[in-house]
Each structure stands twice: as structure tokens, then as C-alpha cells.
Design an enzyme around this catalytic site. Structure first.
Site, mmCIF file in Angstrom:
data_model
loop_
_atom_site.group_PDB
_atom_site.id
_atom_site.type_symbol
_atom_site.label_atom_id
_atom_site.label_comp_id
_atom_site.label_asym_id
_atom_site.label_seq_id
_atom_site.Cartn_x
_atom_site.Cartn_y
_atom_site.Cartn_z
ATOM 1 N N LYS A 1 13.430 3.924 -28.429
ATOM 2 C CA LYS A 1 13.508 3.632 -27.003
ATOM 3 C C LYS A 1 14.787 4.232 -26.444
ATOM 4 O O LYS A 1 15.878 3.994 -26.977
ATOM 5 C CB LYS A 1 13.476 2.126 -26.769
ATOM 6 C CG LYS A 1 13.432 1.715 -25.299
ATOM 7 C CD LYS A 1 13.176 0.219 -25.181
ATOM 8 C CE LYS A 1 13.084 -0.241 -23.742
ATOM 9 N NZ LYS A 1 12.751 -1.680 -23.633
ATOM 10 N N GLY B 1 13.023 2.297 -19.659
ATOM 11 C CA GLY B 1 13.194 3.334 -20.671
ATOM 12 C C GLY B 1 11.914 4.053 -21.015
ATOM 13 O O GLY B 1 10.819 3.718 -20.556
ATOM 14 N N LEU C 1 5.368 8.049 -26.138
ATOM 15 C CA LEU C 1 4.359 6.996 -26.241
ATOM 16 C C LEU C 1 4.144 6.263 -24.927
ATOM 17 O O LEU C 1 3.043 5.802 -24.638
ATOM 18 C CB LEU C 1 4.767 5.992 -27.322
ATOM 19 C CG LEU C 1 4.747 6.502 -28.765
ATOM 20 C CD1 LEU C 1 5.311 5.448 -29.707
ATOM 21 C CD2 LEU C 1 3.340 6.880 -29.189
ATOM 22 N N GLY D 1 8.449 3.081 -18.909
ATOM 23 C CA GLY D 1 8.488 1.890 -18.082
ATOM 24 C C GLY D 1 9.645 1.948 -17.126
ATOM 25 O O GLY D 1 10.278 2.998 -16.940
ATOM 26 N N GLY D 2 9.943 0.818 -16.511
ATOM 27 C CA GLY D 2 10.993 0.779 -15.513
ATOM 28 C C GLY D 2 12.381 0.994 -16.062
ATOM 29 O O GLY D 2 13.286 1.403 -15.340
ATOM 30 N N VAL E 1 9.715 5.362 -24.463
ATOM 31 C CA VAL E 1 9.564 5.087 -25.886
ATOM 32 C C VAL E 1 8.829 6.251 -26.530
ATOM 33 O O VAL E 1 7.802 6.716 -26.014
ATOM 34 C CB VAL E 1 8.814 3.763 -26.128
ATOM 35 C CG1 VAL E 1 8.568 3.554 -27.623
ATOM 36 C CG2 VAL E 1 9.611 2.595 -25.569
ATOM 37 N N ASP F 1 12.583 -15.131 -21.981
ATOM 38 C CA ASP F 1 11.476 -14.463 -21.293
ATOM 39 C C ASP F 1 10.236 -14.430 -22.185
ATOM 40 O O ASP F 1 9.578 -13.399 -22.313
ATOM 41 C CB ASP F 1 11.876 -13.040 -20.887
ATOM 42 C CG ASP F 1 10.985 -12.472 -19.784
ATOM 43 O OD1 ASP F 1 10.389 -13.268 -19.018
ATOM 44 O OD2 ASP F 1 10.884 -11.231 -19.675
#
Length: 319
Positions: free
Chosen positions: A54, A32, A26, A29-30, A34, A148
Site C-alpha cells: 500500500k 492510497g 490492485l 482508494g481515497g 494497493v 472502526d
């Protein structure tokens, strides 16, 4: 095709943890990759047949900081069960790869939504903020401080009946409030500068007040179309610590909002954490007491907002 992409695609069709059959990649990213996966071998259970899984990137598995962040995300999110928090299952291992499953969502994150329409009508902004406050209150009761909260970590699910369901994502920088859980690798100054409380930028111990402040910034951005302070770090941290946020009506002159809502935003953004709402429950109560909360906005696309381009959707978790 880049080697990292080839390695990620290699898991398609594989069986992970003896229960997740990978259907497709799908996103990456930095930290993992997904995957869309079918849960197998549990036909008698009510668990969803399709999930997102993930998996930590192979090249990062020797990096203790990133491994700790990945494990922290699973540990923190899996202990929070609330309709406004992404449902995450406990950490598992697929061979030497840490991984975890989570509910599969369809929709768009708040950051992309604001890119398309810049600002939200106040009634919609209040509803989203109130739902986030409910999810964060559940996290705080479970001993988890998110640290965050920002539009990229807020997902707006497009439900089949037209409702917009708010989900909080990505607990990778969270703090677990129990003896020995904080861990030196994830202590100190963490977060995103534009949304960081003054005491958070100074490295103070995590407390619910930092999430109150960050949610206040997100609410400000939904109303004004931008965050109150912009610029390089650490200058932006100094602004959070010393300068009052520009008045909302000055940043967005056409904004029509009540004095009650303006007061909620200002109280959430008080510099001294003792002057903010003492809990997410009280922040949510204040939001629901505003005139905007009675407007009853219930759908993902509002009459005064341009719809995102057709076909845009996400799977509901950050890789």
C-alpha cells in the site's frame, strides 16, 4: 485514463524499497493505491514471495491528517500478530512515498457478502464474531483500540481447503495506548456513525469497550440484515446514545436464534460501557457458549445463502 490512474500505474514494474517488484495495480482508494508485488532478494527466508503493498497517494503527501492516518495504520497493525488480523509490516518509504507491505488475501469483505445475501445464518455469524473478538483481544493486549470495526473492515478469506478465515483490516483510525502516541491529529470523534459507541461519539478517550460495542453492531447486522440505527449524523449518534436497538426478531421476523445469542447481542450494545462485556475475551467466551457455536459451520458459502457471482474476489486490504 484519469491522471491519478496514470500516476498509479506508473509504479508497475518498479522496484520499491529495494525489495518489492510491483506486478500490477490492485485497487485505488481515497488514501492510497494497493499493488500486487513480488518480494525479491530473500530466497533463504520463509517470507511469502508475493505481498500486497500500500502506497500513499502522491497528491495527499502534504496533508498532515492523511499522512498521520496512513502512518497510524502501519504502526498499529504491525504491532498486532494474530491469525484473525491482517499481517502488516512496518512502515517504509519508497522515495518520498510512505508505504507498507501486507499479506495477500483472496476472498470477499463482509460488507459485500451482506450485500449479496443480506443476513447470515446465526451459526456463521457467531463464528465470524468470535474470530473477530479473538483478533480484537490480541489488538487490545498490544495496546491498540481499533475504533472502526465494521463490515467493510472485515475480510473473509476463501482458503483452498474450503474454510472461511476471518481477518480484521484497516487500523487507520486506531488509538495506540501509550504515552504521547495518540496525537492531536487523530483524537476527538473518529469512526463510522452506524457502528460508533455512544461514548465514542461524544469524544471520550478510546477504550476496549468501544470495540465491544462496534462488534455488537456488526453481529446485529449479520443477524438482522441491517444495522439497528440508520440516518444522518448527528441524529444517528443520538439514537445510539438514547434508544434501545430494535429487537432482532422484529427487524428479521424469520430469524431463528437462541435466547443466549440474543442476550449476547444485547449485552454488547448496552449504552453504559460499564455494562458491556469487560473484554473481548469474555465476549468471545459468551459467543462460544451459545447453541449456535456448536453448529459447526465451516465453509464460505452456506446452503441457505446465495453464492456471490463467480469471479468476485479482493486482495484483502483497503486502499
Amino acid at each position: 485514463m484519469p491522471p491519478a490512474r496514470v500516476a498509479a500505474e506508473a509504479l508497475v514494474g518498479k522496484l520499491l524499497c529495494n525489495k518489492y517488484r510491483v506486478v500490477q495495480l490492485l485497487g485505488s482508494g481515497g488514501v492510497g493505491h494497493v499493488y500486487l508485488a513480488d518480494r525479491i532478494g530473500r530466497p533463504h527466508e520463509a517470507a511469502p514471495s508475493r505481498v500486497a503493498v500500500k502506497v500513499l497517494r502522491a497528491e495527499l503527501r502534504d496533508d498532515p491528517l492523511l499522512v498521520a492516518r496512513f502512518e497510524r495504520e502501519a504502526a498499529a497493525a504491525s504491532r498486532v500478530r494474530h491469525p484473525n488480523v491482517l499481517c502488516v509490516e512496518a512502515l517504509e518509504r519508497a522515495g518520498d512515498a510512505p508505504c507498507f507491505a501486507m499479506e495477500l488475501l483472496v476472498g470477499l469483505d463482509l460488507a459485500d457478502t451482506l450485500t449479496f445475501i443480506r443476513s447470515l445464518v446465526p451459526s456463521r455469524a457467531v463464528r465470524i464474531a468470535a474470530d473477530l473478538a479473538a483478533g480484537l483481544e490480541a489488538a487490545h493486549r498490544a495496546g491498540v483500540i481499533h475504533r472502526d470495526v465494521k463490515p467493510e473492515n472485515v475480510f473473509l478469506v476463501h482458503a483452498a481447503d474450503g474454510r472461511e478465515i476471518v481477518k480484521l483490516l484497516d487500523f487507520g483510525l486506531s488509538s495506540l495506548q501509550e504515552p504521547g502516541a495518540e496525537g492531536s491529529l487523530l483524537s476527538g470523534v473518529v469512526g463510522t456513525p452506524e457502528y460508533m459507541a455512544p461514548e465514542q461519539a461524544q469524544g471520550a478517550p478510546a477504550a476496549p469497550a468501544v470495540d465491544v460495542y462496534s462488534l455488537g453492531i456488526v453481529l446485529y447486522e449479520m443477524l438482522a440484515g441491517r444495522v439497528p440505527f440508520q440516518g444522518p449524523y448527528p441524529a444517528i449518534a443520538e439514537q445510539h446514545g438514547r434508544e434501545p436497538p430494535p429487537p432482532l426478531h422484529r427487524v428479521h421476523p424469520g430469524l431463528l436464534m437462541s435466547r443466549e445469542l440474543d442476550a449476547v447481542v444485547r449485552k454488547a450494545l448496552v449504552k453504559d460501557p460499564r455494562g458491556r462485556f469487560p473484554s473481548m475475551a469474555e465476549l468471545r467466551q459468551a459467543l462460544l457458549a451459545t447453541p449456535e457455536a456448536g453448529a459447526g459451520v465451516a465453509f464460505a458459502v452456506q446452503p441457505d445463502a446465495a453464492a456471490p457471482p463467480s469471479g468476485i474476489g479482493h486482495w484483502g486490504a483497503k486502499p
